[in-house]
Write a protein that holds these residues in place. Structure first.
Motif, mmCIF file in Angstrom:
data_model
loop_
_atom_site.group_PDB
_atom_site.id
_atom_site.type_symbol
_atom_site.label_atom_id
_atom_site.label_comp_id
_atom_site.label_asym_id
_atom_site.label_seq_id
_atom_site.Cartn_x
_atom_site.Cartn_y
_atom_site.Cartn_z
ATOM 1 N N THR A 5 0.853 -1.177 0.000
ATOM 2 C CA THR A 5 0.000 0.000 0.000
ATOM 3 C C THR A 5 0.893 1.233 0.000
ATOM 4 O O THR A 5 1.765 1.381 0.841
ATOM 5 N N ILE A 6 0.651 2.096 -0.945
ATOM 6 C CA ILE A 6 1.452 3.315 -1.055
ATOM 7 C C ILE A 6 0.647 4.452 -0.453
ATOM 8 O O ILE A 6 -0.467 4.727 -0.875
ATOM 9 N N THR A 7 1.246 5.078 0.564
ATOM 10 C CA THR A 7 0.562 6.196 1.208
ATOM 11 C C THR A 7 1.284 7.486 0.852
ATOM 12 O O THR A 7 2.520 7.509 0.747
ATOM 13 N N ASP A 12 5.125 16.877 6.985
ATOM 14 C CA ASP A 12 6.516 16.974 7.445
ATOM 15 C C ASP A 12 7.464 16.246 6.488
ATOM 16 O O ASP A 12 8.567 16.731 6.199
ATOM 17 N N GLU A 13 7.071 15.070 6.015
ATOM 18 C CA GLU A 13 7.893 14.322 5.061
ATOM 19 C C GLU A 13 8.048 15.109 3.756
ATOM 20 O O GLU A 13 9.143 15.194 3.194
ATOM 21 N N ARG A 18 11.388 18.272 0.060
ATOM 22 C CA ARG A 18 11.572 19.473 -0.761
ATOM 23 C C ARG A 18 12.789 20.285 -0.296
ATOM 24 O O ARG A 18 13.574 20.780 -1.107
ATOM 25 N N ALA A 19 12.964 20.423 1.022
ATOM 26 C CA ALA A 19 14.110 21.166 1.550
ATOM 27 C C ALA A 19 15.416 20.456 1.195
ATOM 28 O O ALA A 19 16.401 21.102 0.802
ATOM 29 N N LEU A 20 15.428 19.126 1.306
ATOM 30 C CA LEU A 20 16.625 18.359 0.957
ATOM 31 C C LEU A 20 16.961 18.547 -0.519
ATOM 32 O O LEU A 20 18.129 18.755 -0.875
ATOM 33 N N GLY A 21 15.957 18.519 -1.371
ATOM 34 C CA GLY A 21 16.186 18.735 -2.800
ATOM 35 C C GLY A 21 16.772 20.107 -3.085
ATOM 36 O O GLY A 21 17.676 20.251 -3.923
#
Length: 150
Positions: A5-7, A12-13, A18-21
């Motif tokens: 199942t893909i959630t 926060d994730e 986005r910040a890491l990118g």
């Protein structure tokens, strides 16, 4: 993957991803700009010189060096060509594998590394560590290592 199942990412994730990118895209550019403002080498060039300075006999297989620097072999070849043109690195055939090449740090390369160190240090302090005051750097380093380890 039939029963997986893909959630969706929670807020926060999503914010972290986005910040890491943004950091991954921005940091090399700002460090390169700082380095090139004062020296004839980029942040990537500096990283290659650092890895060679820390390697046994100041030499490393091109493929291993590429892996350590997060570059493709062709990307590393371009960087080493640039450093070789400045006499900072030389290349030679690997004695135990005729198909492989070694990159070797030269004396002028060592001198350039020593000259570039203060500029690189000032850049990473300004762009990274000045913004992390109060953060648990050991925990952050551990988290990034977990991401970087396959």
């Amino acid at each position: 993957m039939a029963d997986v199942t893909i959630t969706p990412l929670d807020p926060d994730e999503e914010a972290f991803l986005r910040a890491l990118g943004k950091v991954v895209a921005l940091l090399p550019r700002v460090v390169d700009a700082d380095m090139l403002e004062e020296l004839p080498i980029s942040g990537t060039d500096y990283t290659v010189l650092v890895h060679l300075s820390e390697a046994p006999h100041h030499q490393m297989r091109m493929s291993e060096l590429a892996n350590m620097c997060g570059l493709s072999l062709s990307g590393m070849t371009r960087v080493v060509n640039r450093l070789e043109a400045q006499s900072l690195v030389t290349r030679q055939k690997c004695p135990d594998d005729g198909r492989a090449w070694l990159a070797l740090l030269t004396d002028p390369g060592w001198k350039m590394l020593e000259q570039a160190w203060p500029t690189n240090l000032a850049s990473v302090r300004r762009h990274i560590f000045s913004r992390l005051e109060g953060c648990n750097l050991a925990a952050a380093a551990e988290a990034l290592e977990r991401i970087a380890t396959p």
